[in-house]
Write a protein that holds these residues in place. Structure first.
Motif, PDB file in Angstrom:
ATOM      1  N   GLU A 175      -9.289  -5.400  17.572  1.00  0.00           N
ATOM      2  CA  GLU A 175      -9.541  -4.602  18.774  1.00  0.00           C
ATOM      3  C   GLU A 175      -8.300  -3.853  19.220  1.00  0.00           C
ATOM      4  N   SER A 176      -7.162  -4.522  19.161  1.00  0.00           N
ATOM      5  CA  SER A 176      -5.924  -3.842  19.528  1.00  0.00           C
ATOM      6  C   SER A 176      -5.686  -2.652  18.612  1.00  0.00           C
ATOM      7  N   ASP A 177      -5.857  -2.881  17.312  1.00  0.00           N
ATOM      8  CA  ASP A 177      -5.684  -1.781  16.359  1.00  0.00           C
ATOM      9  C   ASP A 177      -6.649  -0.640  16.653  1.00  0.00           C
ATOM     10  N   TYR A 178      -7.902  -1.011  16.928  1.00  0.00           N
ATOM     11  CA  TYR A 178      -8.916   0.010  17.206  1.00  0.00           C
ATOM     12  C   TYR A 178      -8.536   0.849  18.419  1.00  0.00           C
ATOM     13  N   LEU A 179      -8.140   0.159  19.499  1.00  0.00           N
ATOM     14  CA  LEU A 179      -7.807   0.876  20.735  1.00  0.00           C
ATOM     15  C   LEU A 179      -6.676   1.867  20.506  1.00  0.00           C
ATOM     16  N   ILE A 180      -5.652   1.418  19.792  1.00  0.00           N
ATOM     17  CA  ILE A 180      -4.501   2.278  19.566  1.00  0.00           C
ATOM     18  C   ILE A 180      -4.882   3.493  18.728  1.00  0.00           C
ATOM     19  N   SER A 181      -5.717   3.275  17.702  1.00  0.00           N
ATOM     20  CA  SER A 181      -5.997   4.374  16.779  1.00  0.00           C
ATOM     21  C   SER A 181      -7.095   5.315  17.254  1.00  0.00           C
ATOM     22  N   GLU A 182      -8.056   4.809  18.038  1.00  0.00           N
ATOM     23  CA  GLU A 182      -9.244   5.620  18.325  1.00  0.00           C
ATOM     24  C   GLU A 182      -9.284   6.218  19.722  1.00  0.00           C
ATOM     25  N   THR A 183      -8.629   5.594  20.692  1.00  0.00           N
ATOM     26  CA  THR A 183      -8.812   6.069  22.060  1.00  0.00           C
ATOM     27  C   THR A 183      -7.769   7.088  22.492  1.00  0.00           C
ATOM     28  N   SER A 184      -6.727   7.234  21.714  1.00  0.00           N
ATOM     29  CA  SER A 184      -5.707   8.203  22.098  1.00  0.00           C
ATOM     30  C   SER A 184      -6.120   9.604  21.663  1.00  0.00           C
ATOM     31  N   LEU A 185      -5.704  10.581  22.458  1.00  0.00           N
ATOM     32  CA  LEU A 185      -6.009  11.968  22.139  1.00  0.00           C
ATOM     33  C   LEU A 185      -4.668  12.699  22.148  1.00  0.00           C
ATOM     34  N   LEU A 187      -8.079  11.444  29.650  1.00  0.00           N
ATOM     35  CA  LEU A 187      -8.619  10.310  30.420  1.00  0.00           C
ATOM     36  C   LEU A 187     -10.112  10.131  30.167  1.00  0.00           C
ATOM     37  N   LYS A 188     -10.832  11.220  30.184  1.00  0.00           N
ATOM     38  CA  LYS A 188     -12.287  11.165  29.970  1.00  0.00           C
ATOM     39  C   LYS A 188     -12.593  10.644  28.569  1.00  0.00           C
ATOM     40  N   HIS A 189     -11.809  11.077  27.603  1.00  0.00           N
ATOM     41  CA  HIS A 189     -12.011  10.634  26.225  1.00  0.00           C
ATOM     42  C   HIS A 189     -11.765   9.140  26.077  1.00  0.00           C
ATOM     43  N   LEU A 190     -10.708   8.662  26.715  1.00  0.00           N
ATOM     44  CA  LEU A 190     -10.407   7.229  26.704  1.00  0.00           C
ATOM     45  C   LEU A 190     -11.564   6.448  27.324  1.00  0.00           C
ATOM     46  N   TYR A 191     -12.024   6.938  28.454  1.00  0.00           N
ATOM     47  CA  TYR A 191     -13.147   6.329  29.171  1.00  0.00           C
ATOM     48  C   TYR A 191     -14.403   6.266  28.299  1.00  0.00           C
ATOM     49  N   CYS A 192     -14.789   7.375  27.725  1.00  0.00           N
ATOM     50  CA  CYS A 192     -16.028   7.435  26.933  1.00  0.00           C
ATOM     51  C   CYS A 192     -15.927   6.622  25.653  1.00  0.00           C
ATOM     52  N   THR A 193     -14.797   6.733  24.959  1.00  0.00           N
ATOM     53  CA  THR A 193     -14.643   6.020  23.693  1.00  0.00           C
ATOM     54  C   THR A 193     -14.643   4.512  23.916  1.00  0.00           C
ATOM     55  N   TYR A 194     -13.916   4.094  24.937  1.00  0.00           N
ATOM     56  CA  TYR A 194     -13.825   2.668  25.256  1.00  0.00           C
ATOM     57  C   TYR A 194     -15.204   2.118  25.632  1.00  0.00           C
ATOM     58  N   PHE A 241      -9.539   2.251  37.338  1.00  0.00           N
ATOM     59  CA  PHE A 241     -10.105   2.589  36.017  1.00  0.00           C
ATOM     60  C   PHE A 241     -10.804   1.386  35.401  1.00  0.00           C
ATOM     61  N   TYR A 242     -10.177   0.227  35.464  1.00  0.00           N
ATOM     62  CA  TYR A 242     -10.794  -0.975  34.892  1.00  0.00           C
ATOM     63  C   TYR A 242     -12.059  -1.366  35.647  1.00  0.00           C
ATOM     64  N   THR A 243     -12.029  -1.232  36.959  1.00  0.00           N
ATOM     65  CA  THR A 243     -13.222  -1.566  37.737  1.00  0.00           C
ATOM     66  C   THR A 243     -14.380  -0.647  37.348  1.00  0.00           C
ATOM     67  N   LEU A 244     -14.056   0.622  37.173  1.00  0.00           N
ATOM     68  CA  LEU A 244     -15.065   1.597  36.745  1.00  0.00           C
ATOM     69  C   LEU A 244     -15.697   1.194  35.414  1.00  0.00           C
ATOM     70  N   THR A 245     -14.876   0.879  34.432  1.00  0.00           N
ATOM     71  CA  THR A 245     -15.433   0.530  33.111  1.00  0.00           C
ATOM     72  C   THR A 245     -16.160  -0.809  33.160  1.00  0.00           C
ATOM     73  N   ASN A 246     -15.609  -1.762  33.874  1.00  0.00           N
ATOM     74  CA  ASN A 246     -16.274  -3.069  33.966  1.00  0.00           C
ATOM     75  C   ASN A 246     -17.634  -2.963  34.644  1.00  0.00           C
TER      76      ASN A 246
END
Lengths: 196, 196
Positions: free
Chosen positions: A60-70, A80-87, A155-160
């Motif tokens: 998961e750590s690897d995934y977050l680093i490689s996929e959520t960054s733009l 920010l929106k991309h991080l939100y949607c991808t996550y 941000f975390y409250t929003l995603t949770n």
DNA sequence: CCTACCGATCGGTAGG
DNA sequence: CCTACCGATCGGTAGG
């Protein structure tokens, strides 16, 4: 080889049914072996869980680093929106996301220390991605100069919140909620006078 | 009398351990009777769960209506914040809140339809309290003239998010999160130029 | 409301 | 990796 199969099938079962509701017979069936053969690879059921937990944490750590960054030639809003949607998409639609949600929200008692450790590690990974974007946004006067801790918290409250709602609404309603909640968050976080 | 005791103790056990991890022997012990005596009051374990679920749903609706409303001589901001705090406090600190968290987030499969029904019913109760406040706020130009559906959506995501975070942070950190997330929500919902 | 008991299934072991 | 099996416990029943 069989050991990896056991871990893979266990992950799927733990994600969908939870640890307590998954039996060694379920796992053996999924792998295509008999129950006692599992003991050639793991000491007991608990050992399977811990093995799966730490393996998923790494992935998961690897995934977050490689996929959520733009890359940096996108706007702060886009990043920010991309991080939100991808996550959100990952947590909703992947086996790892389901597993992670289950074990963090209702940890099997015996493993609560290990699970907390993994949770804090993954949250730290996400924070390390999020904070530079927020700081850049504040510098560019796109984002309100609030403490980053407050911004990450919101941000975390929003995603949770959306995690939970994903369980109760069909895809269409959920998508509307996802957009509506994002817009209000973004209005709150945006610098006044910068509205599009 | 015994029937009510069974429901009360079952509620506590379901809230703390979940339905699948609660045995009829646990319930009987808590009530102070032998396991087979439970069958004088309920047909089976599932019947206990459904009975508890709908009983709690009713109590929660009554609670929301009586406790979360604030009289009209308070400001819109005060009334919204009070609804938010009261609702969250109740969900965090009551047995009923814990029970709801468990069953809504990972519903025991056999009851997912009933649980969804109860979740939507309670959400409707909350919407009926929330919408008049929001409409009044828009009329008074305190709240942005966004569709009420979008505003309620963001409010629910906010509370649902915190609802879950309460599980993995201690009281102090949780309280900070609660305030931080509220402030960002309020900034997003507030009419621009009205910031205090 | 109890004692006594049921078949099924649990995690795990013996022994090859 | 298997067959055969263990004691404990599950939800539930018989019968008083």
């Amino acid at each position: 080889m069989t050991k990896e199969n056991i871990m893979e099938e266990s992950l799927t079962l733990f994600a969908n049914q939870g640890y307590e509701n998954t039996t060694l017979a379920n796992i053996a069936d999924a792998v295509g072996i008999k129950k006692p053969s599992i003991y050639n690879h793991f000491d007991n059921k608990e050992a399977i869980f811990l093995s799966v937990l730490y393996h998923v944490a790494e992935r998961e750590s690897d995934y977050l680093i490689s996929e959520t960054s733009l890359s940096k030639d996108h706007t702060i809003a886009e990043r920010l929106k991309h991080l939100y949607c991808t996550y959100l998409d990952h947590m909703s639609n992947s086996t790892e996301g389901m597993f992670f949600k289950r074990v963090t929200f209702f940890p099997p008692e015996d493993f609560s220390d290990d699970i907390q450790e993994v949770f804090l590690m993954i949250e730290k990974t996400l924070t390390d991605i999020l904070v530079p974007i927020l700081e850049q946004g504040i510098k560019e006067k796109v984002i309100r100069p609030l403490p980053t801790e407050q911004l990450t918290s919101a941000f975390y409250t929003l995603t949770n919140g959306l995690f939970l709602e994903e369980n109760f609404y069909d895809k269409e309603v959920f998508h509307k909620r996802q957009e509506a909640s994002w817009e209000v968050f973004w209005l709150g976080v945006q610098c006044p006078g910068k509205e599009e």
